[in-house]
Design a protein around this motif. Structure first.
Motif, PDB file in Angstrom:
ATOM      1  N   THR A   1     -32.350  40.006 -37.722  1.00  0.00           N
ATOM      2  CA  THR A   1     -33.392  39.449 -38.593  1.00  0.00           C
ATOM      3  C   THR A   1     -33.078  39.509 -40.084  1.00  0.00           C
ATOM      4  O   THR A   1     -33.763  38.866 -40.863  1.00  0.00           O
ATOM      5  CB  THR A   1     -34.729  40.166 -38.356  1.00  0.00           C
ATOM      6  OG1 THR A   1     -34.573  41.557 -38.644  1.00  0.00           O
ATOM      7  CG2 THR A   1     -35.191  39.975 -36.921  1.00  0.00           C
ATOM      8  N   ARG A   2     -32.087  40.266 -40.456  1.00  0.00           N
ATOM      9  CA  ARG A   2     -31.735  40.375 -41.879  1.00  0.00           C
ATOM     10  C   ARG A   2     -30.223  40.308 -42.005  1.00  0.00           C
ATOM     11  O   ARG A   2     -29.507  40.888 -41.194  1.00  0.00           O
ATOM     12  CB  ARG A   2     -32.175  41.725 -42.463  1.00  0.00           C
ATOM     13  CG  ARG A   2     -33.625  42.007 -42.418  1.00  0.00           C
ATOM     14  CD  ARG A   2     -33.884  43.365 -43.079  1.00  0.00           C
ATOM     15  NE  ARG A   2     -35.142  43.933 -42.613  1.00  0.00           N
ATOM     16  CZ  ARG A   2     -35.546  45.164 -42.866  1.00  0.00           C
ATOM     17  NH1 ARG A   2     -34.776  45.971 -43.557  1.00  0.00           N
ATOM     18  NH2 ARG A   2     -36.694  45.600 -42.421  1.00  0.00           N
ATOM     19  N   PRO A   3     -29.732  39.652 -43.054  1.00  0.00           N
ATOM     20  CA  PRO A   3     -28.289  39.719 -43.287  1.00  0.00           C
ATOM     21  C   PRO A   3     -27.894  41.166 -43.603  1.00  0.00           C
ATOM     22  O   PRO A   3     -28.709  41.942 -44.110  1.00  0.00           O
ATOM     23  CB  PRO A   3     -28.052  38.814 -44.485  1.00  0.00           C
ATOM     24  CG  PRO A   3     -29.390  38.482 -45.047  1.00  0.00           C
ATOM     25  CD  PRO A   3     -30.441  38.871 -44.049  1.00  0.00           C
ATOM     26  N   VAL A   4     -26.667  41.508 -43.291  1.00  0.00           N
ATOM     27  CA  VAL A   4     -26.190  42.860 -43.601  1.00  0.00           C
ATOM     28  C   VAL A   4     -26.163  43.023 -45.115  1.00  0.00           C
ATOM     29  O   VAL A   4     -25.629  42.190 -45.840  1.00  0.00           O
ATOM     30  CB  VAL A   4     -24.790  43.107 -42.999  1.00  0.00           C
ATOM     31  CG1 VAL A   4     -24.245  44.456 -43.454  1.00  0.00           C
ATOM     32  CG2 VAL A   4     -24.848  43.036 -41.478  1.00  0.00           C
ATOM     33  N   SER A   5     -26.768  44.092 -45.570  1.00  0.00           N
ATOM     34  CA  SER A   5     -26.808  44.424 -46.994  1.00  0.00           C
ATOM     35  C   SER A   5     -25.986  45.692 -47.203  1.00  0.00           C
ATOM     36  O   SER A   5     -26.180  46.678 -46.490  1.00  0.00           O
ATOM     37  CB  SER A   5     -28.262  44.665 -47.415  1.00  0.00           C
ATOM     38  OG  SER A   5     -28.336  45.181 -48.719  1.00  0.00           O
ATOM     39  N   GLU A   6     -25.070  45.637 -48.143  1.00  0.00           N
ATOM     40  CA  GLU A   6     -24.250  46.817 -48.437  1.00  0.00           C
ATOM     41  C   GLU A   6     -24.880  47.571 -49.602  1.00  0.00           C
ATOM     42  O   GLU A   6     -25.003  47.047 -50.705  1.00  0.00           O
ATOM     43  CB  GLU A   6     -22.820  46.401 -48.753  1.00  0.00           C
ATOM     44  CG  GLU A   6     -22.193  45.707 -47.566  1.00  0.00           C
ATOM     45  CD  GLU A   6     -20.732  46.047 -47.358  1.00  0.00           C
ATOM     46  OE1 GLU A   6     -20.234  47.012 -47.959  1.00  0.00           O
ATOM     47  OE2 GLU A   6     -20.113  45.328 -46.567  1.00  0.00           O
ATOM     48  N   GLN A   7     -25.305  48.786 -49.309  1.00  0.00           N
ATOM     49  CA  GLN A   7     -25.890  49.678 -50.311  1.00  0.00           C
ATOM     50  C   GLN A   7     -24.900  50.799 -50.581  1.00  0.00           C
ATOM     51  O   GLN A   7     -23.975  51.002 -49.808  1.00  0.00           O
ATOM     52  CB  GLN A   7     -27.205  50.257 -49.775  1.00  0.00           C
ATOM     53  CG  GLN A   7     -28.191  49.215 -49.300  1.00  0.00           C
ATOM     54  CD  GLN A   7     -28.683  48.332 -50.422  1.00  0.00           C
ATOM     55  OE1 GLN A   7     -28.900  48.784 -51.540  1.00  0.00           O
ATOM     56  NE2 GLN A   7     -28.855  47.051 -50.128  1.00  0.00           N
ATOM     57  N   ARG A   8     -25.124  51.574 -51.603  1.00  0.00           N
ATOM     58  CA  ARG A   8     -24.197  52.678 -51.880  1.00  0.00           C
ATOM     59  C   ARG A   8     -24.240  53.723 -50.777  1.00  0.00           C
ATOM     60  O   ARG A   8     -23.283  54.413 -50.515  1.00  0.00           O
ATOM     61  CB  ARG A   8     -24.458  53.314 -53.239  1.00  0.00           C
ATOM     62  CG  ARG A   8     -25.768  53.991 -53.374  1.00  0.00           C
ATOM     63  CD  ARG A   8     -25.942  54.726 -54.706  1.00  0.00           C
ATOM     64  NE  ARG A   8     -27.267  55.276 -54.810  1.00  0.00           N
ATOM     65  CZ  ARG A   8     -27.697  56.326 -54.141  1.00  0.00           C
ATOM     66  NH1 ARG A   8     -26.903  56.967 -53.329  1.00  0.00           N
ATOM     67  NH2 ARG A   8     -28.941  56.742 -54.283  1.00  0.00           N
ATOM     68  N   TRP A   9     -25.348  53.811 -50.049  1.00  0.00           N
ATOM     69  CA  TRP A   9     -25.545  54.808 -48.999  1.00  0.00           C
ATOM     70  C   TRP A   9     -25.213  54.282 -47.600  1.00  0.00           C
ATOM     71  O   TRP A   9     -25.137  55.055 -46.655  1.00  0.00           O
ATOM     72  CB  TRP A   9     -26.978  55.333 -49.018  1.00  0.00           C
ATOM     73  CG  TRP A   9     -28.014  54.262 -49.116  1.00  0.00           C
ATOM     74  CD1 TRP A   9     -28.576  53.754 -50.260  1.00  0.00           C
ATOM     75  CD2 TRP A   9     -28.612  53.550 -48.039  1.00  0.00           C
ATOM     76  NE1 TRP A   9     -29.479  52.771 -49.948  1.00  0.00           N
ATOM     77  CE2 TRP A   9     -29.523  52.628 -48.582  1.00  0.00           C
ATOM     78  CE3 TRP A   9     -28.470  53.604 -46.654  1.00  0.00           C
ATOM     79  CZ2 TRP A   9     -30.283  51.768 -47.815  1.00  0.00           C
ATOM     80  CZ3 TRP A   9     -29.234  52.739 -45.880  1.00  0.00           C
ATOM     81  CH2 TRP A   9     -30.124  51.835 -46.460  1.00  0.00           C
ATOM     82  N   GLY A  10     -25.043  52.955 -47.447  1.00  0.00           N
ATOM     83  CA  GLY A  10     -24.711  52.428 -46.136  1.00  0.00           C
ATOM     84  C   GLY A  10     -24.881  50.934 -46.027  1.00  0.00           C
ATOM     85  O   GLY A  10     -25.319  50.265 -46.958  1.00  0.00           O
ATOM     86  N   LYS A  11     -24.540  50.408 -44.853  1.00  0.00           N
ATOM     87  CA  LYS A  11     -24.723  49.003 -44.523  1.00  0.00           C
ATOM     88  C   LYS A  11     -25.964  48.903 -43.652  1.00  0.00           C
ATOM     89  O   LYS A  11     -26.090  49.635 -42.673  1.00  0.00           O
ATOM     90  CB  LYS A  11     -23.502  48.476 -43.764  1.00  0.00           C
ATOM     91  CG  LYS A  11     -22.234  48.466 -44.592  1.00  0.00           C
ATOM     92  CD  LYS A  11     -20.986  48.236 -43.777  1.00  0.00           C
ATOM     93  CE  LYS A  11     -20.998  46.955 -42.993  1.00  0.00           C
ATOM     94  NZ  LYS A  11     -19.724  46.693 -42.287  1.00  0.00           N
ATOM     95  N   VAL A  12     -26.886  48.004 -44.001  1.00  0.00           N
ATOM     96  CA  VAL A  12     -28.184  47.956 -43.321  1.00  0.00           C
ATOM     97  C   VAL A  12     -28.551  46.526 -42.913  1.00  0.00           C
ATOM     98  O   VAL A  12     -28.193  45.566 -43.591  1.00  0.00           O
ATOM     99  CB  VAL A  12     -29.285  48.589 -44.213  1.00  0.00           C
ATOM    100  CG1 VAL A  12     -29.521  47.785 -45.472  1.00  0.00           C
ATOM    101  CG2 VAL A  12     -30.571  48.799 -43.465  1.00  0.00           C
ATOM    102  N   THR A  13     -29.235  46.426 -41.792  1.00  0.00           N
ATOM    103  CA  THR A  13     -29.762  45.165 -41.277  1.00  0.00           C
ATOM    104  C   THR A  13     -30.959  45.506 -40.398  1.00  0.00           C
ATOM    105  O   THR A  13     -31.453  46.635 -40.439  1.00  0.00           O
ATOM    106  CB  THR A  13     -28.674  44.380 -40.490  1.00  0.00           C
ATOM    107  OG1 THR A  13     -29.181  43.085 -40.159  1.00  0.00           O
ATOM    108  CG2 THR A  13     -28.238  45.109 -39.253  1.00  0.00           C
ATOM    109  N   ALA A  14     -31.413  44.556 -39.595  1.00  0.00           N
ATOM    110  CA  ALA A  14     -32.508  44.821 -38.661  1.00  0.00           C
ATOM    111  C   ALA A  14     -32.378  43.873 -37.475  1.00  0.00           C
ATOM    112  O   ALA A  14     -31.791  42.800 -37.583  1.00  0.00           O
ATOM    113  CB  ALA A  14     -33.864  44.646 -39.336  1.00  0.00           C
ATOM    114  N   ILE A  15     -32.951  44.306 -36.354  1.00  0.00           N
ATOM    115  CA  ILE A  15     -32.992  43.475 -35.151  1.00  0.00           C
ATOM    116  C   ILE A  15     -34.451  43.222 -34.794  1.00  0.00           C
ATOM    117  O   ILE A  15     -35.350  43.943 -35.244  1.00  0.00           O
ATOM    118  CB  ILE A  15     -32.239  44.130 -33.968  1.00  0.00           C
ATOM    119  CG1 ILE A  15     -32.833  45.496 -33.619  1.00  0.00           C
ATOM    120  CG2 ILE A  15     -30.752  44.236 -34.279  1.00  0.00           C
ATOM    121  CD1 ILE A  15     -32.231  46.145 -32.371  1.00  0.00           C
TER     122      ILE A  15
END
Length: 116
Positions: free
Chosen positions: A81-95
């Motif tokens: 449901t979300r493109p992968v976002s690269e943050q300083r703490w990790g890579k995040v998305t959602a299903i």
């Protein structure tokens, strides 16, 4: 002594979301009675973040290799449901859960407490 944590997901379609967790996420569980499934989670950790407004709580599933996990989910027909976002703490998305709710997923790039 604290022996574990119990996470509750509220759902508009609990039966479908339980089946998804059991069949797609492959989490083992127990029937607490009447088909009420409770699932075993992988090792967990808790963090406390500052709140700018009302307090809230969030659940993120963690994985070691987000790209591979997403490939596996896509092969099983799971909506990302979300493109992968690269943050300083990790890579995040959602299903997307069958109920329509989002379930965030991330690959930590920080030291993890659950492996200590």
């Amino acid at each position: 002594m604290i022996s574990g944590a119990h996470v509750i997901l509220y759902s508009q379609d609990p039966e479908a979301d339980r089946a998804f967790i059991r069949d797609v996420l492959d989490l083992p569980g127990v029937d607490a009675g009447g088909g009420w499934l409770i699932f075993k989670l992988p090792p967990a950790e808790v963090a406390v973040h500052p709140a700018d407004g009302p307090t809230r709580h969030e659940l993120f599933l963690m994985c070691d290799d987000l790209d591979s996990q997403l490939d596996e989910f896509r092969a099983r027909g799971v909506a990302i449901t979300r493109p992968v976002s690269e943050q300083r703490w990790g890579k995040v998305t959602a299903i997307r859960l069958p109920s329509g709710a989002e379930l965030p997923l991330y690959q930590p790039l920080h030291p993890t407490a659950h492996s200590q």
